[in-house]
Design a protein around this motif. Structure first.
Motif, PDB file in Angstrom:
ATOM      1  N   LEU A  32      44.811 -20.527  14.150  1.00  0.00           N
ATOM      2  CA  LEU A  32      44.277 -19.299  13.564  1.00  0.00           C
ATOM      3  C   LEU A  32      42.989 -18.853  14.246  1.00  0.00           C
ATOM      4  N   TRP A  33      42.352 -19.715  15.017  1.00  0.00           N
ATOM      5  CA  TRP A  33      41.153 -19.356  15.769  1.00  0.00           C
ATOM      6  C   TRP A  33      41.403 -19.748  17.222  1.00  0.00           C
ATOM      7  N   SER A  34      40.540 -19.272  18.104  1.00  0.00           N
ATOM      8  CA  SER A  34      40.719 -19.591  19.516  1.00  0.00           C
ATOM      9  C   SER A  34      39.362 -19.823  20.167  1.00  0.00           C
ATOM     10  N   VAL A  35      39.392 -20.247  21.415  1.00  0.00           N
ATOM     11  CA  VAL A  35      38.166 -20.495  22.169  1.00  0.00           C
ATOM     12  C   VAL A  35      37.356 -19.210  22.319  1.00  0.00           C
ATOM     13  N   ARG A  36      38.008 -18.036  22.262  1.00  0.00           N
ATOM     14  CA  ARG A  36      37.285 -16.760  22.380  1.00  0.00           C
ATOM     15  C   ARG A  36      36.220 -16.624  21.302  1.00  0.00           C
ATOM     16  N   LEU A  37      36.471 -17.172  20.134  1.00  0.00           N
ATOM     17  CA  LEU A  37      35.480 -17.144  19.056  1.00  0.00           C
ATOM     18  C   LEU A  37      34.206 -17.851  19.489  1.00  0.00           C
ATOM     19  N   PHE A  38      34.332 -19.028  20.044  1.00  0.00           N
ATOM     20  CA  PHE A  38      33.171 -19.825  20.412  1.00  0.00           C
ATOM     21  C   PHE A  38      32.504 -19.318  21.688  1.00  0.00           C
ATOM     22  N   GLU A  39      33.291 -18.765  22.614  1.00  0.00           N
ATOM     23  CA  GLU A  39      32.695 -18.126  23.793  1.00  0.00           C
ATOM     24  C   GLU A  39      31.806 -16.963  23.358  1.00  0.00           C
ATOM     25  N   SER A  40      32.289 -16.166  22.423  1.00  0.00           N
ATOM     26  CA  SER A  40      31.501 -15.035  21.927  1.00  0.00           C
ATOM     27  C   SER A  40      30.191 -15.507  21.313  1.00  0.00           C
ATOM     28  N   ILE A  41      30.271 -16.509  20.461  1.00  0.00           N
ATOM     29  CA  ILE A  41      29.070 -17.037  19.800  1.00  0.00           C
ATOM     30  C   ILE A  41      28.063 -17.524  20.829  1.00  0.00           C
ATOM     31  N   LEU A  42      28.512 -18.312  21.781  1.00  0.00           N
ATOM     32  CA  LEU A  42      27.616 -18.878  22.785  1.00  0.00           C
ATOM     33  C   LEU A  42      26.966 -17.822  23.672  1.00  0.00           C
ATOM     34  N   LEU A  43      27.640 -16.682  23.857  1.00  0.00           N
ATOM     35  CA  LEU A  43      27.126 -15.646  24.741  1.00  0.00           C
ATOM     36  C   LEU A  43      26.451 -14.503  23.980  1.00  0.00           C
ATOM     37  N   GLY A  44      26.207 -14.688  22.681  1.00  0.00           N
ATOM     38  CA  GLY A  44      25.449 -13.717  21.903  1.00  0.00           C
ATOM     39  C   GLY A  44      26.217 -12.483  21.477  1.00  0.00           C
ATOM     40  N   CYS A  45      27.521 -12.553  21.537  1.00  0.00           N
ATOM     41  CA  CYS A  45      28.372 -11.439  21.135  1.00  0.00           C
ATOM     42  C   CYS A  45      28.927 -11.766  19.744  1.00  0.00           C
ATOM     43  N   ILE A  46      28.823 -10.833  18.822  1.00  0.00           N
ATOM     44  CA  ILE A  46      29.276 -11.090  17.456  1.00  0.00           C
ATOM     45  C   ILE A  46      30.806 -11.149  17.440  1.00  0.00           C
ATOM     46  N   PRO A  47      31.393 -12.280  17.063  1.00  0.00           N
ATOM     47  CA  PRO A  47      32.849 -12.364  17.006  1.00  0.00           C
ATOM     48  C   PRO A  47      33.393 -11.526  15.849  1.00  0.00           C
ATOM     49  N   VAL A  48      34.386 -10.703  16.147  1.00  0.00           N
ATOM     50  CA  VAL A  48      35.092  -9.941  15.124  1.00  0.00           C
ATOM     51  C   VAL A  48      36.405 -10.677  14.897  1.00  0.00           C
ATOM     52  N   ILE A  49      36.482 -11.328  13.748  1.00  0.00           N
ATOM     53  CA  ILE A  49      37.630 -12.181  13.424  1.00  0.00           C
ATOM     54  C   ILE A  49      38.700 -11.341  12.748  1.00  0.00           C
ATOM     55  N   LEU A  50      39.888 -11.340  13.324  1.00  0.00           N
ATOM     56  CA  LEU A  50      41.013 -10.572  12.797  1.00  0.00           C
ATOM     57  C   LEU A  50      41.985 -11.531  12.137  1.00  0.00           C
ATOM     58  N   SER A  51      41.681 -11.894  10.903  1.00  0.00           N
ATOM     59  CA  SER A  51      42.522 -12.867  10.217  1.00  0.00           C
ATOM     60  C   SER A  51      42.242 -12.820   8.725  1.00  0.00           C
TER      61      SER A  51
END
Length: 95
Positions: A32-51
């Motif tokens: 239900l989640w992916s590495v893109r979530l954590f890449e976003s967090i680490l790079l200062g981009c707010i993750p928009v979770i579609l779930s």
């Protein structure tokens, strides 16, 4: 300002795009989640979770709502309006 859709396969370019972005779509992966979530967090981009029923690692210890935006599937057609309504103050706080 606006939407950036990228088909960038080069990891350095992809990460550079995340660094320049305020919000990044973090769709589900194999789970239900992916590495893109954590890449976003680490790079200062707010993750928009579609779930709707997302269970994130360590969610009993980490308040993900402090640095993510969650959009339920039923509201996906209003995604541009939902993200456009996020205040600059909220963006600064979540980044």
């Amino acid at each position: 300002q606006g939407w950036l859709m990228s088909g960038e396969a080069n990891p350095a370019s992809y990460h550079s795009e995340l660094l320049r972005s305020q919000m990044c779509i973090a769709p589900a992966g194999w789970e239900l989640w992916s590495v893109r979530l954590f890449e976003s967090i680490l790079l200062g981009c707010i993750p928009v979770i579609l779930s709707d029923d997302l269970h994130l690692p360590f969610q009993s210890q980490i308040d993900y709502s402090q640095f993510t935006i969650k959009v339920p599937h039923a509201s996906l057609s209003q995604l541009p309006e939902i993200l456009g309504a996020v205040s600059d103050e909220t963006i600064r706080r979540k980044q």
